[in-house]
Design a protein around this motif. Structure first.
Motif, short mmCIF file in Angstrom:
data_model
loop_
_atom_site.label_atom_id
_atom_site.label_comp_id
_atom_site.label_asym_id
_atom_site.label_seq_id
_atom_site.Cartn_x
_atom_site.Cartn_y
_atom_site.Cartn_z
N LEU A 127 37.18 27.15 -10.85
CA LEU A 127 36.21 26.05 -10.96
C LEU A 127 35.15 26.36 -12.02
O LEU A 127 34.68 25.45 -12.72
N LEU A 128 34.79 27.62 -12.15
CA LEU A 128 33.83 28.01 -13.18
C LEU A 128 34.40 27.74 -14.57
O LEU A 128 33.70 27.22 -15.45
N ARG A 129 35.67 28.10 -14.77
CA ARG A 129 36.30 27.83 -16.07
C ARG A 129 36.34 26.34 -16.36
O ARG A 129 36.09 25.91 -17.50
N GLN A 130 36.62 25.54 -15.34
CA GLN A 130 36.68 24.10 -15.54
C GLN A 130 35.31 23.53 -15.87
O GLN A 130 35.19 22.66 -16.75
N ARG A 131 34.28 24.01 -15.19
CA ARG A 131 32.92 23.51 -15.50
C ARG A 131 32.50 23.93 -16.90
O ARG A 131 31.90 23.14 -17.64
N ASN A 132 32.77 25.17 -17.26
CA ASN A 132 32.42 25.64 -18.60
C ASN A 132 33.14 24.82 -19.68
O ASN A 132 32.55 24.48 -20.72
N TRP A 171 37.51 34.36 -4.59
CA TRP A 171 37.03 34.64 -5.95
C TRP A 171 37.86 33.89 -6.99
O TRP A 171 37.30 33.34 -7.95
N ARG A 172 39.15 33.84 -6.81
CA ARG A 172 40.00 33.12 -7.76
C ARG A 172 39.66 31.63 -7.78
O ARG A 172 39.65 31.00 -8.84
N LEU A 227 33.31 18.37 -9.89
CA LEU A 227 33.55 19.81 -9.84
C LEU A 227 32.55 20.58 -8.98
O LEU A 227 32.92 21.51 -8.25
N GLU A 228 31.30 20.23 -9.09
CA GLU A 228 30.24 21.10 -8.58
C GLU A 228 30.19 21.28 -7.06
O GLU A 228 29.90 22.40 -6.60
N PRO A 229 30.48 20.26 -6.23
CA PRO A 229 30.45 20.52 -4.78
C PRO A 229 31.43 21.61 -4.35
O PRO A 229 31.08 22.50 -3.57
N ALA A 230 32.67 21.53 -4.86
CA ALA A 230 33.66 22.56 -4.50
C ALA A 230 33.26 23.91 -5.08
O ALA A 230 33.44 24.96 -4.43
N MET A 231 32.70 23.91 -6.29
CA MET A 231 32.27 25.16 -6.92
C MET A 231 31.13 25.79 -6.14
O MET A 231 31.09 27.02 -5.95
N THR A 269 27.90 28.14 -17.79
CA THR A 269 27.18 28.10 -16.52
C THR A 269 26.34 29.35 -16.37
O THR A 269 26.87 30.47 -16.40
N ARG A 270 25.03 29.15 -16.18
CA ARG A 270 24.12 30.30 -16.18
C ARG A 270 23.83 30.85 -14.80
O ARG A 270 23.20 31.90 -14.68
N ILE A 271 24.24 30.17 -13.73
CA ILE A 271 24.00 30.67 -12.38
C ILE A 271 25.31 30.72 -11.61
O ILE A 271 26.25 29.99 -11.92
N GLY A 272 25.37 31.62 -10.64
CA GLY A 272 26.56 31.75 -9.81
C GLY A 272 26.91 33.20 -9.58
O GLY A 272 26.31 34.12 -10.17
#
Length: 351
Positions: free
Chosen positions: A154-159, A148-149, A174-178, A245-248
């Motif tokens: 990665l979510l914070r970095q994408r945002n 989760w961490r 970013l997105e493949p690892a996320m 980011t709207r999905i996840g």
């Protein structure tokens, strides 16, 4: 696992109190405002780092004091835990060693809390149910917090990249690892919901809760067939407009259906409380089946349940090998329990 000693200092209206609880049921009786719920709250602050009654620790510190302190000794294995909280500072010790990680306290002191607003599990927002799942997983699967961490980072970095208007190259990195982290979180949550459903069935076999047929289902936020990698790429344009980011997994939900329909609009408030109680007892069962022996904290179940359902719960509690802490205005119904009387912040053992 149970507490053998608990000490509170400058915690709400409790200036200084020491309790030697029983390994089974501990009943805290007293008038409204006497401080009985504060004992449960103090255990929660020790285990989770925050109050379940207030978002501000300042309101929990006794008037005129600058810090509060909660210290407890637990057995099997023997450990000494203590926290000191001020308005801005936080200090914690486990077996004499300083720690800054709330997760270490949560790991050492697993608990399940049932309180008057537990019905929010049913009629509250998805964030309430996600937190419910994540706390259960934290104890059941010890590597879940790491996954989760990683996803949250990665979510914070994408945002941040979305808000800053960064190009596709940054998002491509970013997105493949996320996506991989998101799928791991979802898989673990899905397995846990299945485990929770099995636990709920066991609880209903032992406690006659008059609730409709409840079905639990994990609802990811995204197209499971498409996969997160493709979904994140496809949503870039819209996400840039929104700035997030709207999905996840941070947008997922635990779906509760009663007799085939969404539970919240179908159930009365009383039924919602029973379903929430079922979920909490299922969480307790799931943790126990995973090898943990959590504490059970029950805030005012006498007034929250009708007599039939309270009697069912009480009979079930008497058969459990766990330590329970119950805060109530009334006295226990004439069965084995360590009895504490709470009045104006003073705690005195009666039995």
């Amino acid at each position: 696992m149970s507490l053998t000693a608990l000490r509170l200092h400058c915690f709400r209206n409790i200036a200084d109190a020491s309790i030697e609880p029983a390994p089974g049921i501990n009943w805290l009786a007293g008038r409204n405002g006497s401080g009985k719920t504060s004992v449960l709250e103090a255990i929660h602050v020790l285990a989770r780092g925050r109050s379940f009654r207030s978002g501000s620790i300042q309101s929990v510190i006794q008037d005129g004091a600058t810090t509060l302190r909660v210290v407890a000794r637990r057995e099997q294995p023997d450990r000494l835990l203590g926290v000191e909280r001020g308005r801005r500072e936080w200090r914690g010790r486990i077996d004499g060693k300083e720690t800054r990680r709330v997760s270490e306290f949560a790991r050492a002191l697993p608990l399940v809390l049932v309180q008057p607003d537990s019905h929010q599990l049913v009629d509250g927002g998805p964030d309430v149910r996600r937190a419910f799942l994540d706390w259960g997983l934290f104890h059941v699967e010890h590597d879940y917090l790491d996954h989760w961490r990683r996803y949250a980072r990665l979510l914070r970095q994408r945002n941040a990249a979305l808000k800053q208007g960064r190009g596709d190259a940054m998002l491509d990195a970013l997105e493949p690892a996320m996506a991989e982290a998101a799928e791991r979180v979802d898989r673990k949550r899905e397995r846990y919901v299945q485990r929770l459903a099995a636990s709920a069935a066991r609880v209903l076999g032992a406690v006659d809760l008059r609730v409709p047929d409840i079905v639990l289902e994990y609802r990811p936020s995204g197209d499971e067939q498409e996969g997160y990698a493709c979904a994140l790429r496809a949503s870039r344009s819209r996400d840039r407009e929104q700035g997030f980011t709207r999905i996840g997994p941070h947008r997922a939900d635990l779906s509760l259906r009663a007799d085939g329909r969404l539970a919240a609009p179908r159930l009365s408030r009383g039924q919602q409380k029973l379903v929430a109680l079922l979920l909490k007892l299922a969480e307790l069962d799931a943790l126990q089946s995973g090898g943990d022996r959590p504490l059970l904290l029950l805030d005012d179940p006498v007034s929250e349940l009708d007599r039939m359902h309270f009697d069912q719960l009480w009979g079930w509690l008497l058969d459990q090998d766990l330590q329970a802490w119950i805060a109530a205005v009334e006295h226990p119904p004439g069965a084995p329990a360590a009895m504490f009387h709470v009045e104006q912040g003073e705690i005195r053992r009666m039995v």
